[in-house]
Write a protein that holds these residues in place. Sequence first.
Motif, short mmCIF file in Angstrom:
data_model
loop_
_atom_site.label_atom_id
_atom_site.label_comp_id
_atom_site.label_asym_id
_atom_site.label_seq_id
_atom_site.Cartn_x
_atom_site.Cartn_y
_atom_site.Cartn_z
N ALA A 102 1.10 2.53 4.15
CA ALA A 102 2.27 1.86 4.73
C ALA A 102 3.58 2.43 4.20
N LEU A 103 3.55 2.88 2.93
CA LEU A 103 4.74 3.49 2.34
C LEU A 103 4.33 4.84 1.75
N PHE A 104 5.13 5.85 2.04
CA PHE A 104 4.84 7.21 1.58
C PHE A 104 5.92 7.66 0.62
N VAL A 105 5.51 8.12 -0.56
CA VAL A 105 6.44 8.66 -1.55
C VAL A 105 6.28 10.17 -1.59
N VAL B 173 9.45 5.79 4.20
CA VAL B 173 9.32 7.06 3.47
C VAL B 173 10.36 7.09 2.35
N VAL B 174 9.90 7.40 1.14
CA VAL B 174 10.78 7.49 -0.03
C VAL B 174 10.68 8.89 -0.60
N GLU C 43 0.85 -1.18 0.00
CA GLU C 43 0.00 0.00 0.00
C GLU C 43 0.88 1.23 0.00
N VAL C 44 0.64 2.13 -0.97
CA VAL C 44 1.49 3.30 -1.14
C VAL C 44 0.64 4.55 -1.33
N VAL C 45 1.08 5.64 -0.67
CA VAL C 45 0.53 6.96 -0.94
C VAL C 45 1.64 7.80 -1.56
N VAL C 46 1.34 8.39 -2.73
CA VAL C 46 2.30 9.25 -3.42
C VAL C 46 1.80 10.68 -3.33
N ALA C 47 2.55 11.54 -2.67
CA ALA C 47 2.19 12.96 -2.59
C ALA C 47 2.83 13.68 -3.77
N LEU D 188 1.41 22.89 4.52
CA LEU D 188 1.82 21.77 3.68
C LEU D 188 2.85 20.91 4.40
N ALA D 189 3.78 21.56 5.10
CA ALA D 189 4.77 20.79 5.86
C ALA D 189 4.10 19.89 6.88
N ALA D 190 3.04 20.40 7.51
CA ALA D 190 2.31 19.59 8.49
C ALA D 190 1.64 18.39 7.84
N GLU D 191 1.08 18.58 6.65
CA GLU D 191 0.43 17.46 5.94
C GLU D 191 1.46 16.41 5.54
N LEU D 192 2.61 16.85 5.05
CA LEU D 192 3.65 15.89 4.71
C LEU D 192 4.11 15.12 5.93
N GLY D 193 4.27 15.82 7.04
CA GLY D 193 4.66 15.17 8.28
C GLY D 193 3.63 14.16 8.74
N ARG D 194 2.36 14.49 8.56
CA ARG D 194 1.29 13.57 8.98
C ARG D 194 1.32 12.29 8.15
N LEU D 195 1.44 12.43 6.82
CA LEU D 195 1.46 11.24 5.97
C LEU D 195 2.73 10.41 6.19
N ALA D 196 3.85 11.09 6.37
CA ALA D 196 5.10 10.36 6.62
C ALA D 196 5.06 9.68 7.99
N GLY D 197 4.49 10.37 8.96
CA GLY D 197 4.43 9.80 10.31
C GLY D 197 3.56 8.58 10.39
N GLY D 198 2.59 8.44 9.50
CA GLY D 198 1.73 7.26 9.49
C GLY D 198 2.25 6.13 8.64
#
Length: 469
Positions: free
Chosen positions: A115-118, A148-149, A53-57, A134-144
């Motif tokens: 599970a994996l954040f790009v 992190v790639v 499972e991957v989320v790509v920002a 935006l920094a907070a949103e990136l931190g939230r997705l990476a923290g979950g």
Amino acid sequence: MASRLTLPPVLDAGEMRVAEVALFASGVDPLDLMERAGAAAARAVLAFAAPREVVVACGTGNNGGDGYVVARHLASAGVAVRVATVGEPATNNARAMAARWSGPVEPIATAAPGALFVDAVFGIGLSRAIEPGLAAELGRLAGGARVVVALDVPSGLCTDDGEGECVSADLTVAFGALKPVHLLAAAHCGRVVVADLGIDVSGARTWGTAPPPSFEPGADSHKYARGAVLVLGGPAGQGGAARMTARASLRAGAGLSMIACPAGALTENAARLDAVMVREAADGAALTALLGRHRFAAIAAGPGLGDDRDRLDAALASGLPLVLDADVFMLFAGNPGGLAAALTGPAVLTPHEGEFVRVFGDLPGSRLDRVRAAAAQVGAVVLLKGAATVIAAPDGRAAINTHATPWLATAGSGDVLTGIIAACLAQGYDAFDAACAGAWLHGDAGRRCGPGLIAEDLTEMLPAVLAAL
């Protein structure tokens, strides 16, 4: 002199853009290059983590376009992928790649972690801080995420100096070549994999470091053929630093190492060394006479030297390759021009940050900029020690060494480095290559020693380091 080393090239943002323009001028389509980059990054992700499972920002620029390509290739490999967008694509290439993505798309503010954040938000063009929301949103997705790639650069870091705030990556896929950020901010980049895109890297002025060739002497070699090192010893009670430098030079391959002691210090040094020769040279004239009686190939000066300017001036006037450290920077505090005028041969200066400022003052710019400027001022190679050790030559060449360990931050470690570089000079390396090779060998010894090392351990680990080359 041709370089003995094969070092990985490092391109700054401007050099990378020039290389890309040249590639496009040769007939390569920008969309094809983006496709290759994204496909290579997807392969790197699959090899690194085998995600389900991957989320790509995806940002609005070309880094976001790379993200859409990664998402498509991961989905083709059977991975569940969602794209979280910062906004609508703003470049033609990013719009084209977004149009090829047919999977789930959602605003970053409402996207759930995977599970994996790009991180495909900002690339090499970023020159400002990320907006706090935006920094907070990136931190939230990476923290979950468990992994992190980052694509090319962790969003928030400046490509050329590694400065900024970011979400740290476990893996960074560098497109085309390493960038300074990958070395200067290595702790935030995790493992770095270079995706070869056919970029011409011949314009690089900066390199990483790498293992030097084998130091094994030839079958007919003798101690002078392997290189003789002279170390300037200090007064009685301050001889330990010079002893470590001398011993390290032998362990690093020099055929002979001799400490030249001032009056009254001969007994102290002779009582503690067997393989290292010890001679008294009470003043500059005596040192010059000693140099005339032996075939020295390099001199190391500074560790434990004290304020002995007379003997130092004799060494500087010898024309031999020099490594200068420690007390030399006290004697030339605020006077790089005086040091430049005193040098008569190639030299490597090895200051830590405090010593660097003592000699050169508070120079402007990035760490790379400062060391380049210092090398140009003094007409010698400057090696600025630190977590990322930066090396620069007067002609603008530079290298960054991260092959090291924080355990090297211990008393005497720099004295060992001085001896290793002196050995490299004595064996025929030019000053820039000697500094690069010495930094890598010193770092490798530190890594092999591991936690709790002291400076003497580094010297005794050098045979294992050399045997593995």
